[in-house]
Design a protein around this motif. Structure first.
Motif, PDB file in Angstrom:
ATOM      1  N   TYR A 360       2.750   2.384   3.948  1.00 19.56           N
ATOM      2  CA  TYR A 360       2.870   3.506   3.524  1.00 19.56           C
ATOM      3  C   TYR A 360       1.657   4.423   3.259  1.00 19.56           C
ATOM      4  O   TYR A 360       1.477   5.539   3.597  1.00 19.56           O
ATOM      5  CB  TYR A 360       3.577   3.513   1.942  1.00 19.56           C
ATOM      6  CG  TYR A 360       3.890   4.817   1.231  1.00 19.56           C
ATOM      7  CD1 TYR A 360       4.865   5.818   1.847  1.00 19.56           C
ATOM      8  CD2 TYR A 360       3.197   5.030   0.083  1.00 19.56           C
ATOM      9  CE1 TYR A 360       4.880   7.085   1.285  1.00 19.56           C
ATOM     10  CE2 TYR A 360       3.204   6.432  -0.385  1.00 19.56           C
ATOM     11  CZ  TYR A 360       4.224   7.343   0.232  1.00 19.56           C
ATOM     12  OH  TYR A 360       4.329   8.647  -0.630  1.00 19.56           O
ATOM     13  N   SER A 361       0.555   3.538   2.721  1.00 17.41           N
ATOM     14  CA  SER A 361      -0.863   4.361   2.530  1.00 17.41           C
ATOM     15  C   SER A 361      -1.218   4.811   3.828  1.00 17.41           C
ATOM     16  O   SER A 361      -1.957   5.517   4.154  1.00 17.41           O
ATOM     17  CB  SER A 361      -1.619   3.338   1.829  1.00 17.41           C
ATOM     18  OG  SER A 361      -0.929   2.985   0.502  1.00 17.41           O
ATOM     19  N   ILE A 362      -0.981   3.581   4.807  1.00 16.26           N
ATOM     20  CA  ILE A 362      -1.533   3.902   6.196  1.00 16.26           C
ATOM     21  C   ILE A 362      -1.062   5.110   6.951  1.00 16.26           C
ATOM     22  O   ILE A 362      -1.686   6.164   7.408  1.00 16.26           O
ATOM     23  CB  ILE A 362      -1.415   2.917   7.248  1.00 16.26           C
ATOM     24  CG1 ILE A 362      -2.222   1.783   6.790  1.00 16.26           C
ATOM     25  CG2 ILE A 362      -1.710   3.269   8.554  1.00 16.26           C
ATOM     26  CD1 ILE A 362      -2.106   0.353   7.549  1.00 16.26           C
ATOM     27  N   SER A 363       0.184   5.468   6.569  1.00 14.22           N
ATOM     28  CA  SER A 363       0.960   6.633   7.136  1.00 14.22           C
ATOM     29  C   SER A 363       0.642   7.821   6.279  1.00 14.22           C
ATOM     30  O   SER A 363       0.514   8.897   6.969  1.00 14.22           O
ATOM     31  CB  SER A 363       2.617   6.691   6.973  1.00 14.22           C
ATOM     32  OG  SER A 363       2.771   6.464   5.568  1.00 14.22           O
ATOM     33  N   LEU A 364       0.182   7.826   4.965  1.00 13.71           N
ATOM     34  CA  LEU A 364      -0.453   8.855   4.595  1.00 13.71           C
ATOM     35  C   LEU A 364      -1.651   9.409   4.909  1.00 13.71           C
ATOM     36  O   LEU A 364      -2.212  10.373   5.074  1.00 13.71           O
ATOM     37  CB  LEU A 364      -0.534   8.790   2.958  1.00 13.71           C
ATOM     38  CG  LEU A 364       0.694   8.631   1.896  1.00 13.71           C
ATOM     39  CD1 LEU A 364       0.459   8.304   0.660  1.00 13.71           C
ATOM     40  CD2 LEU A 364       1.686   9.749   2.223  1.00 13.71           C
ATOM     41  N   ALA A 365      -2.474   8.223   5.347  1.00 11.08           N
ATOM     42  CA  ALA A 365      -3.824   8.145   5.764  1.00 11.08           C
ATOM     43  C   ALA A 365      -3.558   9.184   7.129  1.00 11.08           C
ATOM     44  O   ALA A 365      -4.553  10.119   7.313  1.00 11.08           O
ATOM     45  CB  ALA A 365      -4.689   6.951   6.114  1.00 11.08           C
ATOM     46  N   GLU A 489       4.984   1.802  15.143  1.00  8.03           N
ATOM     47  CA  GLU A 489       4.278   1.119  13.950  1.00  8.03           C
ATOM     48  C   GLU A 489       3.407   2.320  13.482  1.00  8.03           C
ATOM     49  O   GLU A 489       2.426   2.775  13.845  1.00  8.03           O
ATOM     50  CB  GLU A 489       3.794  -0.047  14.415  1.00  8.03           C
ATOM     51  CG  GLU A 489       4.693  -0.983  14.894  1.00  8.03           C
ATOM     52  CD  GLU A 489       5.434  -1.573  13.832  1.00  8.03           C
ATOM     53  OE1 GLU A 489       5.117  -1.578  12.620  1.00  8.03           O
ATOM     54  OE2 GLU A 489       6.745  -1.862  14.042  1.00  8.03           O
ATOM     55  N   GLU A 490       3.182   1.983  11.895  1.00 10.88           N
ATOM     56  CA  GLU A 490       2.231   3.067  10.982  1.00 10.88           C
ATOM     57  C   GLU A 490       0.834   2.707  11.604  1.00 10.88           C
ATOM     58  O   GLU A 490       0.017   3.647  11.861  1.00 10.88           O
ATOM     59  CB  GLU A 490       2.346   2.603   9.745  1.00 10.88           C
ATOM     60  CG  GLU A 490       3.646   3.197   9.098  1.00 10.88           C
ATOM     61  CD  GLU A 490       4.919   2.583   9.187  1.00 10.88           C
ATOM     62  OE1 GLU A 490       4.751   1.410   9.744  1.00 10.88           O
ATOM     63  OE2 GLU A 490       6.026   2.837   8.792  1.00 10.88           O
ATOM     64  N   ARG A 491       0.500   1.500  11.876  1.00  9.08           N
ATOM     65  CA  ARG A 491      -1.050   1.265  12.333  1.00  9.08           C
ATOM     66  C   ARG A 491      -1.402   1.922  13.676  1.00  9.08           C
ATOM     67  O   ARG A 491      -2.582   2.173  13.737  1.00  9.08           O
ATOM     68  CB  ARG A 491      -1.114  -0.282  12.065  1.00  9.08           C
ATOM     69  CG  ARG A 491      -1.247  -0.897  10.635  1.00  9.08           C
ATOM     70  CD  ARG A 491      -1.677  -2.531  10.948  1.00  9.08           C
ATOM     71  NE  ARG A 491      -1.790  -2.941   9.191  1.00  9.08           N
ATOM     72  CZ  ARG A 491      -1.124  -3.030   8.370  1.00  9.08           C
ATOM     73  NH1 ARG A 491       0.254  -2.514   8.560  1.00  9.08           N
ATOM     74  NH2 ARG A 491      -1.392  -3.526   7.168  1.00  9.08           N
ATOM     75  N   GLU A 492      -0.583   1.606  14.669  1.00 12.33           N
ATOM     76  CA  GLU A 492      -1.016   2.146  15.939  1.00 12.33           C
ATOM     77  C   GLU A 492      -0.695   3.809  15.891  1.00 12.33           C
ATOM     78  O   GLU A 492      -1.703   4.340  16.634  1.00 12.33           O
ATOM     79  CB  GLU A 492       0.023   1.566  16.897  1.00 12.33           C
ATOM     80  CG  GLU A 492       1.557   1.883  16.653  1.00 12.33           C
ATOM     81  CD  GLU A 492       2.397   1.141  17.950  1.00 12.33           C
ATOM     82  OE1 GLU A 492       1.585   0.648  18.918  1.00 12.33           O
ATOM     83  OE2 GLU A 492       3.618   1.033  17.933  1.00 12.33           O
ATOM     84  N   TYR A 494      -1.515   5.538  13.283  1.00 16.97           N
ATOM     85  CA  TYR A 494      -2.686   5.769  12.617  1.00 16.97           C
ATOM     86  C   TYR A 494      -3.994   5.688  13.417  1.00 16.97           C
ATOM     87  O   TYR A 494      -4.985   6.734  13.548  1.00 16.97           O
ATOM     88  CB  TYR A 494      -3.087   4.929  11.443  1.00 16.97           C
ATOM     89  CG  TYR A 494      -4.550   5.276  10.715  1.00 16.97           C
ATOM     90  CD1 TYR A 494      -4.609   6.147  10.016  1.00 16.97           C
ATOM     91  CD2 TYR A 494      -5.462   4.304  10.696  1.00 16.97           C
ATOM     92  CE1 TYR A 494      -5.831   6.503   9.437  1.00 16.97           C
ATOM     93  CE2 TYR A 494      -6.779   4.348  10.372  1.00 16.97           C
ATOM     94  CZ  TYR A 494      -6.882   5.552   9.576  1.00 16.97           C
ATOM     95  OH  TYR A 494      -8.283   5.900   9.283  1.00 16.97           O
ATOM     96  N   VAL A 495      -4.175   4.588  14.176  1.00 18.92           N
ATOM     97  CA  VAL A 495      -5.313   4.408  15.012  1.00 18.92           C
ATOM     98  C   VAL A 495      -5.503   5.496  16.117  1.00 18.92           C
ATOM     99  O   VAL A 495      -6.318   5.995  16.420  1.00 18.92           O
ATOM    100  CB  VAL A 495      -5.174   3.085  15.959  1.00 18.92           C
ATOM    101  CG1 VAL A 495      -6.431   2.938  16.889  1.00 18.92           C
ATOM    102  CG2 VAL A 495      -5.580   1.924  14.657  1.00 18.92           C
TER     103      VAL A 495
END
Length: 660
Positions: A360-365, A489-492, A494-495
């Motif tokens: 969730y925090s990564i999606s906010l970032a 995925e949130e991480r990919e 975000y990257v």
């Protein structure tokens, strides 16, 4: 006669609606034209009166009178409080006032909802007025006819006070010549407070009497504020009769226009507002940008005091002078290296976040990066070009909806979406740019606000492209590169967002620190000399507007990719205010500061507010107020070495060359 008979009721409704807006707009005009305060919390003053009147209404004349007295007094006290709040910002210009009063509006709106509830309150009027009368063969609410009479009396009384009494003379003198007013024994500060209290009283009285027409509820203050701004812009600040005519015209568009021209009515108001502002700016020479200092800001006074003490500190006589650094050390301590350190730190933090945060925090970032690019585009216009804007969400929306529609059409490759969205936003900015770059100061704020609101109207109307109020969802996921899989995925995600943001910010910094960027900065700091030297200032500003629009379009594209949905709220006026706040938090000429400010806003709005549900506006409003008061130069100002003067504004040589 048949046409008049068919539209008689909407036409009379338009008169009542327009008179209500006239009373509210008269207070807004009084605050801005006389006290010099751009009050974006004026709609909240109306809401205070409306909520108070609705709460005290019991269907009797006594309840109506009590509600009118209490609502007017409460709004007047709030107006006097605004006077005290805006006095420290007197020398900082209207941008700081606008952000402060918008923050106060967020806080006040949240407190009103907490106290009165989130539902629209019913308003009970006296029984004699809670009926219908016959009007040329039609039945019409008696209260609205009575309100027309009450509004005329209230407007006539206010006009008489302002034009025929000693109090009105003092008010007019405070706007025209406050020094002469002080010489006659009057206190300009007391007049300033009285003017804002009177403006609040007008708004509060209009809220009590107009509650059966524009009832108290969520969105009331924003709706009243926007319509009042349109009235003030159309009518101007010099003539109450012009304001009266503009208010009635706006009321007719809102009622009669909806029944006669339902497809055009949503666009007419803000299109007329933009046209009037552009027309006026065509007959006014652009003024040179004026750099305003922090004035009597307490943080600035403390910083100056520390600087003086640091300069006068005792130095140990036995301390040897440091040896002259070598060539490598000199380079490490150069200005370029000092500016590169924050970039390197930011890069390390950006790409380390996926391993430190939950999904969730990564999606906010990722959302913060999208909003950060919007804030950087505002920095380019506000800090470097000197064009403060409240409408940069318009190209942001163009980029966002372009990406969503491209994905829905099968164009899912990320770089293609980015380029095409940036191009669409740049074309939009090229079309709207000539209307913006001619104006200066508060007029730019109003024109860009009108452009943003017109864009919002288009978004709500063109449902085949935008989905209307429902927004867009369910389009295919974006591919990072050709031949790859859609990112879910949130991480990919975000990257991907981090890489795009880093590239966009790097290109922006390269341009701003190039000779072209120095020309733009010179346009802001010494426009008259630039023009005298033969520089095409208008062309420079137009190019900056187009490039900033393209950057905002990239931010909109990123937002859609990260969120996987898009709604009108994502590109509305509130987001425009957030972007401007991010610029103020970071420092108006700091690109990295704008990114940090956007991150702080998203952190406050989504993460902190998540632990205190229902109080997001209160927290954001507090952030607005704290940023305006405590960071007059933004986070970039905190980096200034104590005792070292800030860099001077760029100068222009007689030959036309700009030096930083």
């Amino acid at each position: 006669m048949d046409l008049l008979d068919a539209h008689l009721v909407p036409a009379v409704d338009g008169v009542a609606y327009g008179l209500l807006l006239f009373v509210v707009a008269a207070g807004l005009s009084l605050a801005f034209g006389t006290a010099g305060v751009l009050n974006l919390s004026h709609g909240m003053l109306y809401a205070i009166g409306a909520y108070t009147g609705a709460e005290l209404s019991d269907g009797t004349w006594g309840g109506l009178a009590l509600g009118l007295a209490a609502g007017t007094a409460a709004a007047a006290l709030a107006g006097a409080g605004l006077s005290a709040a805006t006095v420290p910002l007197a020398r900082r210009g209207h941008l700081a006032q606008a952000l402060l009063t918008f923050g106060i509006a967020l806080v006040g709106g949240d407190l009103l909802i907490q106290f009165f509830g989130a539902d629209e309150l019913p308003v009970r009027v006296p029984g004699a007025l809670d009926s219908s009368v016959h009007l040329l063969g039609h039945r019409y609410p008696a209260y609205r006819l009575c309100f027309i009479a009450m509004a005329v009396v209230l407007a006539a009384f206010g006009t008489w006070v302002l034009t025929r009494t000693r109090v009105g003379a003092a008010v007019r003198a405070s706007a025209d010549d406050p020094q002469m007013l002080a010489a006659t024994g009057h206190n300009p500060r007391a007049v300033h407070t009285g003017v804002l209290a009177a403006a609040g009283a007008l708004a509060g009285a209009a809220g009590v009497l107009g509650a059966p027409i524009i009832g108290p509820g969520p969105g009331t203050s924003e709706n009243v504020l926007m319509l009042s701004l349109v009235v003030v812009v159309l009518g101007g600040l010099r003539s109450l009769w012009a304001t009266f005519a503009a208010a009635v015209a706006v009321g007719e568009v809102q009622t009669l226009g909806v029944s006669v021209l339902p497809d055009l009515a949503p666009y007419l108001l803000f299109a007329a507002m933009a046209a009037v502002l552009v027309f006026r700016s065509r007959f006014t020479e652009p003024e040179a940008h004026e750099e305003r200092g922090p004035g009597s800001d307490p943080v600035s006074r403390l910083r100056r005091l520390l600087a003086v003490r640091w300069e006068n500190r005792p130095r140990a006589a036995a301390t040897p002078a440091p040896a002259a650094p070598g060539r490598l050390a000199a380079r490490l301590h150069s200005a370029g290296w000092r500016q590169a350190v924050p970039l390197l730190v930011l890069l390390v933090v950006l790409f380390a976040l996926p391993g430190m945060l939950d999904s969730y925090s990564i999606s906010l970032a990722g959302s913060a990066l999208a909003l950060g690019l919007l804030a950087v585009s505002v920095t380019v216009l506000t800090g470097y070009a000197g064009l403060p804007t409240l409408g940069q969400t318009a190209p942001f929306a163009v980029g966002a909806y372009a990406t969503a529609n491209l994905a829905d059409a099968g164009w899912t490759v990320g770089p293609v979406q980015i380029v095409l969205s940036a191009l669409a936003a740049a074309v939009f900015s090229a079309v709207t740019g000539p209307a913006v770059v001619r104006a200066r100061g508060t007029t730019v704020l109003m024109i860009t606000l009108a452009v943003g609101e017109l864009t919002s109207a288009v978004i709500n109307q063109v449902k085949s492209v935008t989905g209307g109020a429902d927004g867009l969802v369910g389009f295919p996921a974006t591919q990072a590169l050709w031949g790859g899989e859609g990112m879910t995925e949130e991480r990919e995600l975000y990257v991907y967002a981090a890489v795009v943001a880093v590239v966009a910010v790097a290109l922006t910094l390269l341009v701003l620190r190039s000779p072209a960027g120095k020309l733009l900065t010179g346009t802001r700091g010494a426009e008259a000399r630039m023009r005298a030297s033969g520089h095409p200032v208008g062309r420079y500003l137009l190019v900056a507007h187009i490039c900033a629009g393209a950057l905002a379009g990239v931010g909109g594209s990123l937002m859609v990719t990260v969120q996987q949905y898009l709604s009108p709220a994502d590109v509305g006026f509130e987001i425009a205010a957030f972007a401007l706040l991010a610029v103020v938090i970071g420092g108006t000429t700091s690109v990295i500061g704008a990114l940090l400010g956007a991150g702080l806003i998203v952190f406050t709005r989504d993460w902190v507010a998540g632990s205190w549900p229902g109080h997001g506006p209160l927290l954001l409003g507090a952030l607005f107020i704290a940023a305006v008061y405590l960071l007059p130069r933004g986070l970039a100002g905190l980096r200034t070495v104590v005792g070292r003067p800030a860099p001077a504004a760029p100068t222009v040589s007689p030959a036309g060359k700009v030096s930083p």
